[in-house]
Design a protein around this motif. Structure first.
Motif, short mmCIF file in Angstrom:
data_model
loop_
_atom_site.label_atom_id
_atom_site.label_comp_id
_atom_site.label_asym_id
_atom_site.label_seq_id
_atom_site.Cartn_x
_atom_site.Cartn_y
_atom_site.Cartn_z
N VAL A 330 -10.52 72.93 81.14
CA VAL A 330 -10.90 71.80 81.98
C VAL A 330 -12.37 71.92 82.37
O VAL A 330 -12.75 72.83 83.12
CB VAL A 330 -10.01 71.72 83.24
N LEU A 331 -13.19 71.03 81.86
CA LEU A 331 -14.61 71.03 82.19
C LEU A 331 -14.89 70.29 83.49
O LEU A 331 -15.79 70.64 84.25
CB LEU A 331 -15.41 70.37 81.05
N LEU A 332 -14.10 69.22 83.75
CA LEU A 332 -14.29 68.43 84.97
C LEU A 332 -12.96 67.77 85.32
O LEU A 332 -12.29 67.19 84.47
CB LEU A 332 -15.35 67.35 84.75
N LYS A 333 -12.60 67.85 86.59
CA LYS A 333 -11.43 67.16 87.11
C LYS A 333 -11.81 66.66 88.50
O LYS A 333 -12.01 67.45 89.42
CB LYS A 333 -10.21 68.06 87.16
N ALA A 334 -11.94 65.34 88.65
CA ALA A 334 -12.42 64.76 89.90
C ALA A 334 -11.68 63.47 90.20
O ALA A 334 -11.27 62.74 89.28
CB ALA A 334 -13.92 64.50 89.82
N ASP A 335 -11.52 63.18 91.49
CA ASP A 335 -10.88 61.92 91.92
C ASP A 335 -11.79 60.73 91.66
O ASP A 335 -11.32 59.64 91.34
CB ASP A 335 -10.51 61.99 93.40
N ASN A 336 -13.10 60.94 91.82
CA ASN A 336 -14.07 59.87 91.58
C ASN A 336 -15.28 60.48 90.88
O ASN A 336 -15.97 61.33 91.45
CB ASN A 336 -14.51 59.22 92.88
N ALA A 337 -15.50 60.07 89.68
CA ALA A 337 -16.65 60.56 88.91
C ALA A 337 -17.17 59.45 88.03
O ALA A 337 -16.43 58.55 87.62
CB ALA A 337 -16.26 61.78 88.09
N LEU A 338 -18.45 59.50 87.74
CA LEU A 338 -19.08 58.51 86.88
C LEU A 338 -19.43 59.19 85.57
O LEU A 338 -20.17 60.19 85.55
CB LEU A 338 -20.33 57.96 87.56
N THR A 339 -18.87 58.69 84.48
CA THR A 339 -19.12 59.27 83.16
C THR A 339 -19.62 58.22 82.20
O THR A 339 -19.31 57.01 82.36
CB THR A 339 -17.86 59.92 82.59
N ILE A 340 -20.38 58.64 81.21
CA ILE A 340 -20.88 57.74 80.17
C ILE A 340 -20.69 58.41 78.81
O ILE A 340 -20.56 59.64 78.72
CB ILE A 340 -22.38 57.42 80.39
N PRO A 341 -20.67 57.64 77.71
CA PRO A 341 -20.53 58.23 76.38
C PRO A 341 -21.74 59.12 76.05
O PRO A 341 -22.88 58.84 76.44
CB PRO A 341 -20.48 57.01 75.46
N ASN A 342 -21.48 60.16 75.32
CA ASN A 342 -22.56 61.08 74.93
C ASN A 342 -23.60 60.38 74.07
O ASN A 342 -24.79 60.73 74.12
CB ASN A 342 -21.99 62.28 74.18
N ILE A 343 -23.17 59.41 73.27
CA ILE A 343 -24.12 58.75 72.37
C ILE A 343 -25.12 57.89 73.13
O ILE A 343 -26.12 57.45 72.57
CB ILE A 343 -23.38 57.89 71.34
N ALA A 344 -24.85 57.64 74.43
CA ALA A 344 -25.80 56.84 75.22
C ALA A 344 -26.91 57.69 75.82
O ALA A 344 -27.85 57.15 76.41
CB ALA A 344 -25.04 56.12 76.34
N ILE A 345 -26.84 59.02 75.66
CA ILE A 345 -27.81 59.92 76.29
C ILE A 345 -28.84 60.35 75.26
O ILE A 345 -28.50 60.75 74.14
CB ILE A 345 -27.10 61.15 76.88
N GLU A 346 -30.11 60.27 75.65
CA GLU A 346 -31.21 60.80 74.84
C GLU A 346 -31.77 62.03 75.54
O GLU A 346 -32.08 61.98 76.73
CB GLU A 346 -32.30 59.75 74.66
N ASN A 347 -31.89 63.11 74.79
CA ASN A 347 -32.37 64.36 75.36
C ASN A 347 -33.73 64.71 74.77
O ASN A 347 -33.93 64.64 73.55
CB ASN A 347 -31.39 65.50 75.10
N SER A 348 -34.63 65.10 75.66
CA SER A 348 -35.95 65.57 75.25
C SER A 348 -36.27 66.80 76.09
O SER A 348 -36.72 66.69 77.23
CB SER A 348 -37.02 64.49 75.44
N GLY A 349 -35.98 67.96 75.53
CA GLY A 349 -36.13 69.18 76.32
C GLY A 349 -35.09 69.22 77.41
O GLY A 349 -33.88 69.10 77.16
N ASP A 350 -35.54 69.38 78.65
CA ASP A 350 -34.63 69.41 79.80
C ASP A 350 -34.43 68.03 80.42
O ASP A 350 -33.73 67.90 81.43
CB ASP A 350 -35.17 70.37 80.87
#
Length: 411
Positions: A330-350
């Motif tokens: 289990v990486l995350l288990k929360a009553d209220n959390a905001l998540t988005i698809p990984n493909i929507a994230i652009e990473n540049s370094g940190d």
């Protein structure tokens, strides 16, 4: 490996641009009960295990004639395996023959040495007697005829001296050589005696006993084969292991590409394959510092980790070492959390950014991410519930997304 989002309120919206432009796909994010998890498989093992070696002296050959089944429970003192040692019997017989031969050779050498020293001692006594006579009459000048007669009766004084020195040297040399030969025979006899004792010990150690209560886990050899009745095995090799069932753990392997965000103390749900009703919950106690391949045939690297198993669960469900388990980390288990698809994230370094669709177009925005699952990632800051994120970055390259119109999602 998979993820789950429970009662997710995010909406996947399709928008068609006017004038025949390609569709723009966005997702409206929102807070919802969420669980991100990674699926893996593992094997039940003991963190404390005693290796059980084949009895006998090192490199003595054994033939397995009986053994308990793999995974059998045993009590302290129980016989785990029995062996025969035909080779050791032959080697013992040969060692006893060699021991008797060296004993007889030593006795013969002792007699030979005593006989030689006795003869030399007799010769030395005779030479000493003749030499004393020669010394007595060597300087008598007054009795000419009698003196010549005496000198004819005894040997020359010089010759007798040389002979005495020679005999003395032969005696010393014979004594030294004799002692060396005796020492060599003594060493050979000691070697054969030790060999015979070892072989007697080999023949007396033909049973393997359990040092304490546990479950026997047979050890596989370099080819992956476990011991079988009739096989020849070398003494000193590991025959089996006796795990301590009070210190059990599941060793889990996750492909490196899917093991993002895994760390110690994460909750892991464990269940034997084929028995999902026996599910228990534990926490990761150890995670490897780096991934490694598991076989020479495949270059795929896996990240290893361990999770302890309660003693009462092992006793209740009668689990045994070597069982295969499914593991849900289990990486995350929360009553209220905001998540988005990984493909929507652009990473540049940190720095992580997403594309937000606004009334005027597409806006790039930095976000603070939390737990990252195989398909979705938690966002801690940078996005508000109800905003639309562009899935992928193809739309931001077009520059015409300001004309996109949102349609109602399909139920």
């Amino acid at each position: 490996m998979k993820f789950s989002v429970v009662a997710c309120s995010a909406l996947l919206l399709g928008a068609c641009a006017s004038g025949g432009d390609e569709a723009v796909v966005v997702e409206r994010v929102g807070l919802a009960p969420t669980m991100l998890s990674v699926q893996g498989h593992g094997t039940l093992k003991s963190s404390k295990s005693t290796p059980l070696t084949v009895p006998g002296s090192q490199w003595a050959q054994r033939q397995l004639i009986w053994m308990v089944e793999d995974g059998s429970p045993v009590k302290e003192g129980d016989v785990i395996a029995r062996f025969s040692a035909k080779t050791s019997e032959l080697e013992l017989a040969k060692a006893l023959i060699d021991l008797q031969r060296t004993t007889l050779s030593r006795a013969a050498k002792q007699d030979e040495l005593s006989d030689t020293l006795g003869k030399l001692q007799v010769d030395l006594s005779q030479v000493a007697e003749l030499l004393s006579i020669a010394h007595r009459y060597a300087n008598v000048a007054e009795i000419g005829v009698a003196r010549n007669t005496i000198l004819d009766a005894v040997q020359d004084e010089n010759f007798l001296g040389i002979k005495q020195n020679t005999l003395t040297w032969r005696k010393g040399n014979s004594d030294t050589r004799g002692h060396a030969e005796m020492a060599l025979l003594d060493a050979q006899r000691a070697t054969n005696d030790v060999l015979a004792k070892n072989k007697r010990g080999d023949l007396a150690a033909l049973e393997l006993h359990a040092p304490y209560d546990g479950i026997v886990v047979l050890e596989a050899d370099w080819s992956g084969q476990k011991p079988r009745v009739g096989a020849n095995i070398w003494a000193g090799n590991t025959f089996a292991n006796l795990p301590d069932t009070s210190h059990m753990e599941v060793e889990i392997a996750i492909p490196h590409s899917e093991a993002v965000g895994i760390k110690t103390d994460l909750v892991v749900q464990l269940a034997p394959l084929g028995a999902p009703e026996q599910k228990i919950e534990s926490r990761l106690s150890w995670v490897a510092a780096a991934p490694a391949p598991r076989s020479r045939e495949s270059p795929v690297k896996y990240l290893s980790m361990k999770a302890p198993v309660p003693v009462d669960a092992v006793s209740k469900y009668h689990w045994v070492p070597g069982q295969d388990f499914s593991a849900t980390i289990v990486l995350l288990k929360a009553d209220n959390a905001l998540t988005i698809p990984n493909i929507a994230i652009e990473n540049s370094g940190d720095v992580s950014t997403v594309s937000i669709r606004t009334r005027t177009g597409v806006e790039k925005r930095s976000v603070k991410i939390g737990a990252r699952g195989p398909s979705r990632t938690e966002v801690l800051d940078g996005i508000r519930p109800g905003e639309d994120i562009v899935v992928g970055d193809e739309h931001s390259k077009q520059g015409n997304t300001s004309d996109a119109k949102t349609s109602d999602p399909a139920p």
